[in-house]
Design a protein around this motif. Structure first.
Motif: not given
Length: 474
Positions: A1, A104, A188, A263, A295, A297, A334, A379
């Motif tokens: 984020m 976010h 988060h 994550e 998740c 990213d 993300h 993010e």
């Protein structure tokens, strides 16, 4: 984020016009986003105040210099302007694929920092100007169809319980704006929490903060909760992973419905989660595998050596994830480009299309059938300097990026619109990429020199390796 870091350049300002409302799910949306970038380029550069100068102006001077200006009260007109929609929200049913793209958004402080247990509801109700319920209006303002938030101040251990008023406003707000908290909200976790912690007292502290967030999720009817796996802190990796799994097993038993979403990480230092195998090994030790997910990213994946830049690289990376971890565990994304080059282990988020990942990677993501209906959360950086040198958030950046990503669904990557957008975005990020590439090259050369001295040079044996940490905790 997005976060304030002294290493961050002011974010690219995609648009200065809060009234621009790009259309969705059409190639022209990408053209409009591109026009916004071109229009704002000179303005954004002109607004940048050098960091040292900005800091000097902010510091109280000796001899009466640089004194603080009187604080200006926000007028009602200013407040109304700040809450004006920056983009129309796209009906997901109108898209060629059901991609739920958001960011976010802020839900800072208020309810948690200000509401005091035991105070009358009439008192605490006045302190609800900032809180979880605001994440909904902030998401709607940028045209988001999914959103992430912090459930409480993420750099504090102790927080008051979730206020009933905040809970009710959040739930009613989701209904009013047609958001599914269960499917498309992705809170988060706190950066303080390390579930791999070996110290007994610290492990209890981390667990309590973690479970507190899970209980807040359940009060808000949120099903997915994203968190960083943790750090070994120098201990054996297998032992640290076992501790994470033990904490998750305990947390699952203390709660009922929330799915804990691991994550992936960029891979620096002792951080766990940069390899698919790390995630697999944690999941393997969990008793209730219906209560865990992953998740991805995109910046972290790229920095850790999982390539996404071309269709072939994208397919190879996703096939590897499905084989090692399992497609059934992928729950969210993300969406971040990377200021740092491939396999650099540096976590530096860039705006979509401006980094080393590039727009083609996000085209592949937006057009992959298996990713439909998942929360996909930006993010990317949105901080910039205003004319007074103050750092401000330009949420129009996210509004434009959401439309840009939506426009990629079904777009021809060999067509003129895509190629023009890709070229312009790469040009906008060229300076930042060159700067970070130089840093990476310099470090590689330094490490190589140290290594050669360690093998046969005058320096003799091996030197102790400096422990690195992630540049950002996204």
């Amino acid at each position: 984020m997005p976060r304030s870091s002294p290493r961050k350049k002011p974010a690219i300002n995609y648009s200065e016009d809060a009234d621009v409302k790009p259309s969705a799910a059409k190639p022209s949306a990408a053209a409009k986003a591109l026009a916004n970038i071109k229009e704002a380029a000179s303005k954004a550069d002109a607004e940048v105040v050098p960091k040292r100068k900005a800091e000097a102006e902010a510091e109280p001077g000796t001899n009466g210099e640089a004194s603080k200006a009187p604080k200006k009260r926000k007028t009602q007109a200013g407040k109304d302007a700040a809450s004006m929609p920056l983009a129309e929200r796209t009906a997901v049913s109108s898209l060629k694929k059901a991609m739920y793209i958001g960011a976010h958004v802020s839900a800072a402080g208020g309810t948690f920092a200000n509401c005091v247990a035991g105070k009358p509801a009439s008192v605490n109700s006045r302190l609800l100007g900032i809180g979880v319920q605001n994440s909904i209006t902030n998401a709607a303002q940028i045209g988001a169809n999914s959103f992430a938030l912090f459930l409480k101040p993420q750099r504090k251990w102790a927080n008051p319980p979730l206020a009933a008023e905040a809970r009710d406003l959040f739930i009613s707000g989701c209904t009013q704006h047609s958001y599914s908290a269960a499917a498309h909200a992705l809170p988060h976790g706190s950066y303080l929490v390390n579930l791999a912690q070996a110290d007994e007292a610290k492990a209890v502290q981390a667990y309590c903060a973690f479970v507190d967030d899970l209980l807040r999720c359940e009060q808000l009817s949120i099903r997915l909760y994203n968190f960083h796996p943790g750090s070994t802190l120098g201990d054996a990796r297998t032992a640290a992973i076992a501790r994470i799994a033990a904490q998750l097993n305990k947390a699952h038993k203390a709660t009922k419905t929330v799915v804990t979403v691991l994550e992936n990480m960029a891979g620096s230092g002792n951080i766990i989660g940069s390899t698919w195998e790390d995630l697999r090994d944690i999941i393997a030790l969990l008793e209730d595998k219906d209560r865990v997910g992953v998740c991805i990213d995109t910046c972290h994946a790229f920095a850790a050596g999982h390539d996404l830049r071309t269709p072939a690289a994208f397919k190879s990376t996703i096939d590897s994830f499905n084989e090692v971890v399992g497609a059934e565990y992928l729950k969210a994304f993300h969406l971040n480009d990377s200021k740092a080059p491939f396999n650099s282990n540096r976590d530096l988020h860039a705006n979509i299309g401006t980094g080393f990942l590039g727009l083609r990677a996000f085209h592949s993501i937006m057009n992959h059938d298996a990713f439909r209906n998942m929360p996909m959360v930006l993010e990317t950086p949105i901080d910039r300097k205003d004319p007074d040198g103050k750092t401000v958030e330009d949420k129009q950046v996210w509004a434009d990026e959401i439309k840009l990503l939506e426009s990629l669904i079904g777009m021809d990557p060999d067509g003129d619109v895509f190629r023009a957008t890709e070229k312009e975005l790469q040009a906008r990020g060229a300076w930042e990429r060159s700067k970070i590439q130089g840093q990476v090259d310099k470090k590689s050369a330094k490490d190589a020199k140290k290594g050669s001295r360690g093998i046969g040079g005058k320096a003799g044996g091996k030197r102790k390796k400096k422990v690195e940490t992630d540049d950002e905790s996204g």
